[in-house]
Write a protein that holds these residues in place. Sequence first.
Motif, PDB file in Angstrom:
ATOM      1  N   VAL A  20       3.571  13.612  -3.878  1.00  0.00           N
ATOM      2  CA  VAL A  20       3.997  12.543  -2.979  1.00  0.00           C
ATOM      3  C   VAL A  20       5.517  12.411  -3.010  1.00  0.00           C
ATOM      4  CG1 VAL A  20       3.798  10.102  -2.390  1.00  0.00           C
ATOM      5  CG2 VAL A  20       1.847  11.302  -3.393  1.00  0.00           C
ATOM      6  N   GLY A  21       6.133  12.434  -1.855  1.00  0.00           N
ATOM      7  CA  GLY A  21       7.553  12.149  -1.720  1.00  0.00           C
ATOM      8  C   GLY A  21       7.711  10.849  -0.953  1.00  0.00           C
ATOM      9  N   CYS A  22       8.735  10.086  -1.277  1.00  0.00           N
ATOM     10  CA  CYS A  22       8.839   8.754  -0.673  1.00  0.00           C
ATOM     11  C   CYS A  22      10.263   8.404  -0.263  1.00  0.00           C
ATOM     12  CB  CYS A  22       8.332   7.701  -1.665  1.00  0.00           C
ATOM     13  SG  CYS A  22       8.469   5.985  -1.076  1.00  0.00           S
ATOM     14  N   LEU A  23      10.375   7.813   0.915  1.00  0.00           N
ATOM     15  CA  LEU A  23      11.585   7.121   1.333  1.00  0.00           C
ATOM     16  C   LEU A  23      11.262   5.636   1.177  1.00  0.00           C
ATOM     17  CD1 LEU A  23      13.701   7.799   4.543  1.00  0.00           C
ATOM     18  CD2 LEU A  23      13.387   5.530   3.591  1.00  0.00           C
ATOM     19  N   VAL A  70       5.676   9.626   2.268  1.00  0.00           N
ATOM     20  CA  VAL A  70       5.519   8.206   2.557  1.00  0.00           C
ATOM     21  C   VAL A  70       6.879   7.647   2.970  1.00  0.00           C
ATOM     22  CG1 VAL A  70       4.882   5.950   1.647  1.00  0.00           C
ATOM     23  CG2 VAL A  70       3.642   7.990   0.896  1.00  0.00           C
ATOM     24  N   LEU A  71       6.954   7.134   4.192  1.00  0.00           N
ATOM     25  CA  LEU A  71       8.200   6.592   4.724  1.00  0.00           C
ATOM     26  C   LEU A  71       8.006   5.095   4.945  1.00  0.00           C
ATOM     27  CD1 LEU A  71       8.859   9.338   7.436  1.00  0.00           C
ATOM     28  CD2 LEU A  71       9.577   9.342   5.043  1.00  0.00           C
ATOM     29  N   ILE A  72       8.743   4.280   4.193  1.00  0.00           N
ATOM     30  CA  ILE A  72       8.603   2.831   4.279  1.00  0.00           C
ATOM     31  C   ILE A  72       9.833   2.257   4.982  1.00  0.00           C
ATOM     32  CG2 ILE A  72       8.203   0.708   2.989  1.00  0.00           C
ATOM     33  CD1 ILE A  72       7.090   2.387   0.706  1.00  0.00           C
ATOM     34  N   ASP A  73       9.627   1.674   6.144  1.00  0.00           N
ATOM     35  CA  ASP A  73      10.734   1.175   6.974  1.00  0.00           C
ATOM     36  C   ASP A  73      11.832   2.234   7.100  1.00  0.00           C
ATOM     37  OD1 ASP A  73       9.515  -1.231   7.435  1.00  0.00           O
ATOM     38  OD2 ASP A  73      10.566  -2.307   5.848  1.00  0.00           O
ATOM     39  N   PRO A  74      11.503   3.425   7.581  1.00  0.00           N
ATOM     40  CA  PRO A  74      12.454   4.546   7.538  1.00  0.00           C
ATOM     41  C   PRO A  74      13.711   4.361   8.356  1.00  0.00           C
ATOM     42  CG  PRO A  74      10.566   5.094   8.912  1.00  0.00           C
ATOM     43  CD  PRO A  74      10.233   3.812   8.216  1.00  0.00           C
ATOM     44  N   THR A  75      13.666   3.541   9.422  1.00  0.00           N
ATOM     45  CA  THR A  75      14.852   3.426  10.282  1.00  0.00           C
ATOM     46  C   THR A  75      15.497   2.043  10.213  1.00  0.00           C
ATOM     47  OG1 THR A  75      13.589   2.737  12.239  1.00  0.00           O
ATOM     48  CG2 THR A  75      13.855   5.113  11.874  1.00  0.00           C
ATOM     49  N   ALA A  76      15.128   1.256   9.223  1.00  0.00           N
ATOM     50  CA  ALA A  76      15.697  -0.092   9.112  1.00  0.00           C
ATOM     51  C   ALA A  76      17.193  -0.030   8.814  1.00  0.00           C
ATOM     52  CB  ALA A  76      14.987  -0.872   8.007  1.00  0.00           C
ATOM     53  N   GLY A  77      17.981  -0.747   9.607  1.00  0.00           N
ATOM     54  CA  GLY A  77      19.405  -0.875   9.342  1.00  0.00           C
ATOM     55  C   GLY A  77      20.241   0.355   9.622  1.00  0.00           C
ATOM     56  N   VAL A  78      19.736   1.270  10.466  1.00  0.00           N
ATOM     57  CA  VAL A  78      20.528   2.456  10.808  1.00  0.00           C
ATOM     58  C   VAL A  78      20.746   2.508  12.317  1.00  0.00           C
ATOM     59  CG1 VAL A  78      19.564   3.689   8.832  1.00  0.00           C
ATOM     60  CG2 VAL A  78      18.545   4.007  11.087  1.00  0.00           C
ATOM     61  N   ASP A  79      21.733   3.291  12.738  1.00  0.00           N
ATOM     62  CA  ASP A  79      22.047   3.334  14.165  1.00  0.00           C
ATOM     63  C   ASP A  79      21.069   4.231  14.920  1.00  0.00           C
ATOM     64  OD1 ASP A  79      22.853   6.042  13.819  1.00  0.00           O
ATOM     65  OD2 ASP A  79      24.923   5.454  13.429  1.00  0.00           O
ATOM     66  N   VAL A  80      21.199   4.243  16.232  1.00  0.00           N
ATOM     67  CA  VAL A  80      20.247   4.951  17.081  1.00  0.00           C
ATOM     68  C   VAL A  80      20.207   6.443  16.773  1.00  0.00           C
ATOM     69  CG1 VAL A  80      19.713   5.596  19.462  1.00  0.00           C
ATOM     70  CG2 VAL A  80      20.427   3.267  18.945  1.00  0.00           C
ATOM     71  N   LEU A  87       0.832  -1.196   0.000  1.00  0.00           N
ATOM     72  CA  LEU A  87       0.000   0.000   0.000  1.00  0.00           C
ATOM     73  C   LEU A  87       0.868   1.248   0.000  1.00  0.00           C
ATOM     74  CD1 LEU A  87      -2.642   1.496   0.156  1.00  0.00           C
ATOM     75  CD2 LEU A  87      -2.727   1.049   2.615  1.00  0.00           C
ATOM     76  N   GLY A  88       1.873   1.279   0.860  1.00  0.00           N
ATOM     77  CA  GLY A  88       2.770   2.428   0.882  1.00  0.00           C
ATOM     78  C   GLY A  88       3.466   2.629  -0.448  1.00  0.00           C
ATOM     79  N   ALA A  89       3.950   1.528  -1.033  1.00  0.00           N
ATOM     80  CA  ALA A  89       4.638   1.600  -2.322  1.00  0.00           C
ATOM     81  C   ALA A  89       3.697   2.054  -3.430  1.00  0.00           C
ATOM     82  CB  ALA A  89       5.251   0.239  -2.659  1.00  0.00           C
ATOM     83  N   ALA A  90       2.436   1.636  -3.360  1.00  0.00           N
ATOM     84  CA  ALA A  90       1.467   2.036  -4.383  1.00  0.00           C
ATOM     85  C   ALA A  90       1.241   3.546  -4.355  1.00  0.00           C
ATOM     86  CB  ALA A  90       0.156   1.298  -4.174  1.00  0.00           C
ATOM     87  N   LEU A  91       1.135   4.119  -3.170  1.00  0.00           N
ATOM     88  CA  LEU A  91       0.922   5.558  -3.054  1.00  0.00           C
ATOM     89  C   LEU A  91       2.111   6.343  -3.596  1.00  0.00           C
ATOM     90  CD1 LEU A  91      -0.704   5.740   0.493  1.00  0.00           C
ATOM     91  CD2 LEU A  91      -1.854   5.949  -1.724  1.00  0.00           C
ATOM     92  N   ALA A  92       3.297   5.737  -3.540  1.00  0.00           N
ATOM     93  CA  ALA A  92       4.506   6.404  -4.015  1.00  0.00           C
ATOM     94  C   ALA A  92       4.814   6.099  -5.472  1.00  0.00           C
ATOM     95  CB  ALA A  92       5.693   6.000  -3.138  1.00  0.00           C
TER      96      ALA A  92
END
Length: 217
Positions: free
Chosen positions: A50-53, A138-148, A15-20
């Motif tokens: 629409v802007g997307c990460l 639209v932010l999809i898994d915005p913090t995956a694989g990044v540090d604190v 759904l998120g990807a579709a909007l982007a």
Amino acid sequence: MVGLAGLAGSGSHQLGAALAGLHRTTGGRAWIFGRPLRTGSVPAALAAGVGCLPRDRHHEGLVAGLSVAENITMPISGRLGPLGLISPRARDAVARRAIADLDIGTRGPAEPLSRLSGGNQQKVVLARALATDPRVLVLIDPTAGVDVRAKQTLLAAALRARAEGRAVLVVSDQLEDLRVCDRVLVMFNGFVSAEYPAGWRDADLLAAVEGVTPGHG
């Protein structure tokens, strides 16, 4: 600022990807501020504001061989000079503002993106999404694989976007990402199965994500 939670296969990421514009739907309709949105087309999504990460920054969000500035300004290159010519000064000015706003750890706009850490690359992707001055982020898994520290910066940027009047959709299964949202929708088997206002309990949300407790929180 709406969170969208769900396990793999729930439909939340699609759904998120579709909007982007990154996923074409087979049914249903979407509107952005009252106007119909054509899914499966990134140009159509950009034109709709629409802007997307995206979920996969390496394959959908970045061009590793280009500089930090080139990556940030890619969707607005037509605005950076007359007759389709890009002004390096204008491009670097946009990049420097983004570097400062998002605390991107880089030597400067000309540094190759490939030299940045994963967290700083993720910030560059967000900077690129914000460069178009989107009405919807639209932010999809915005913090995956990044540090604190990078997580804190990314989520703070999402809150700033909300404060600036942008609509923000956070698609994630990370509780930290969802906790900053005004409400969270849970998807299960392709449908929204529950909705929780801010202040939800972890156990309730996780149970809904797993399909244990249908209904509303």
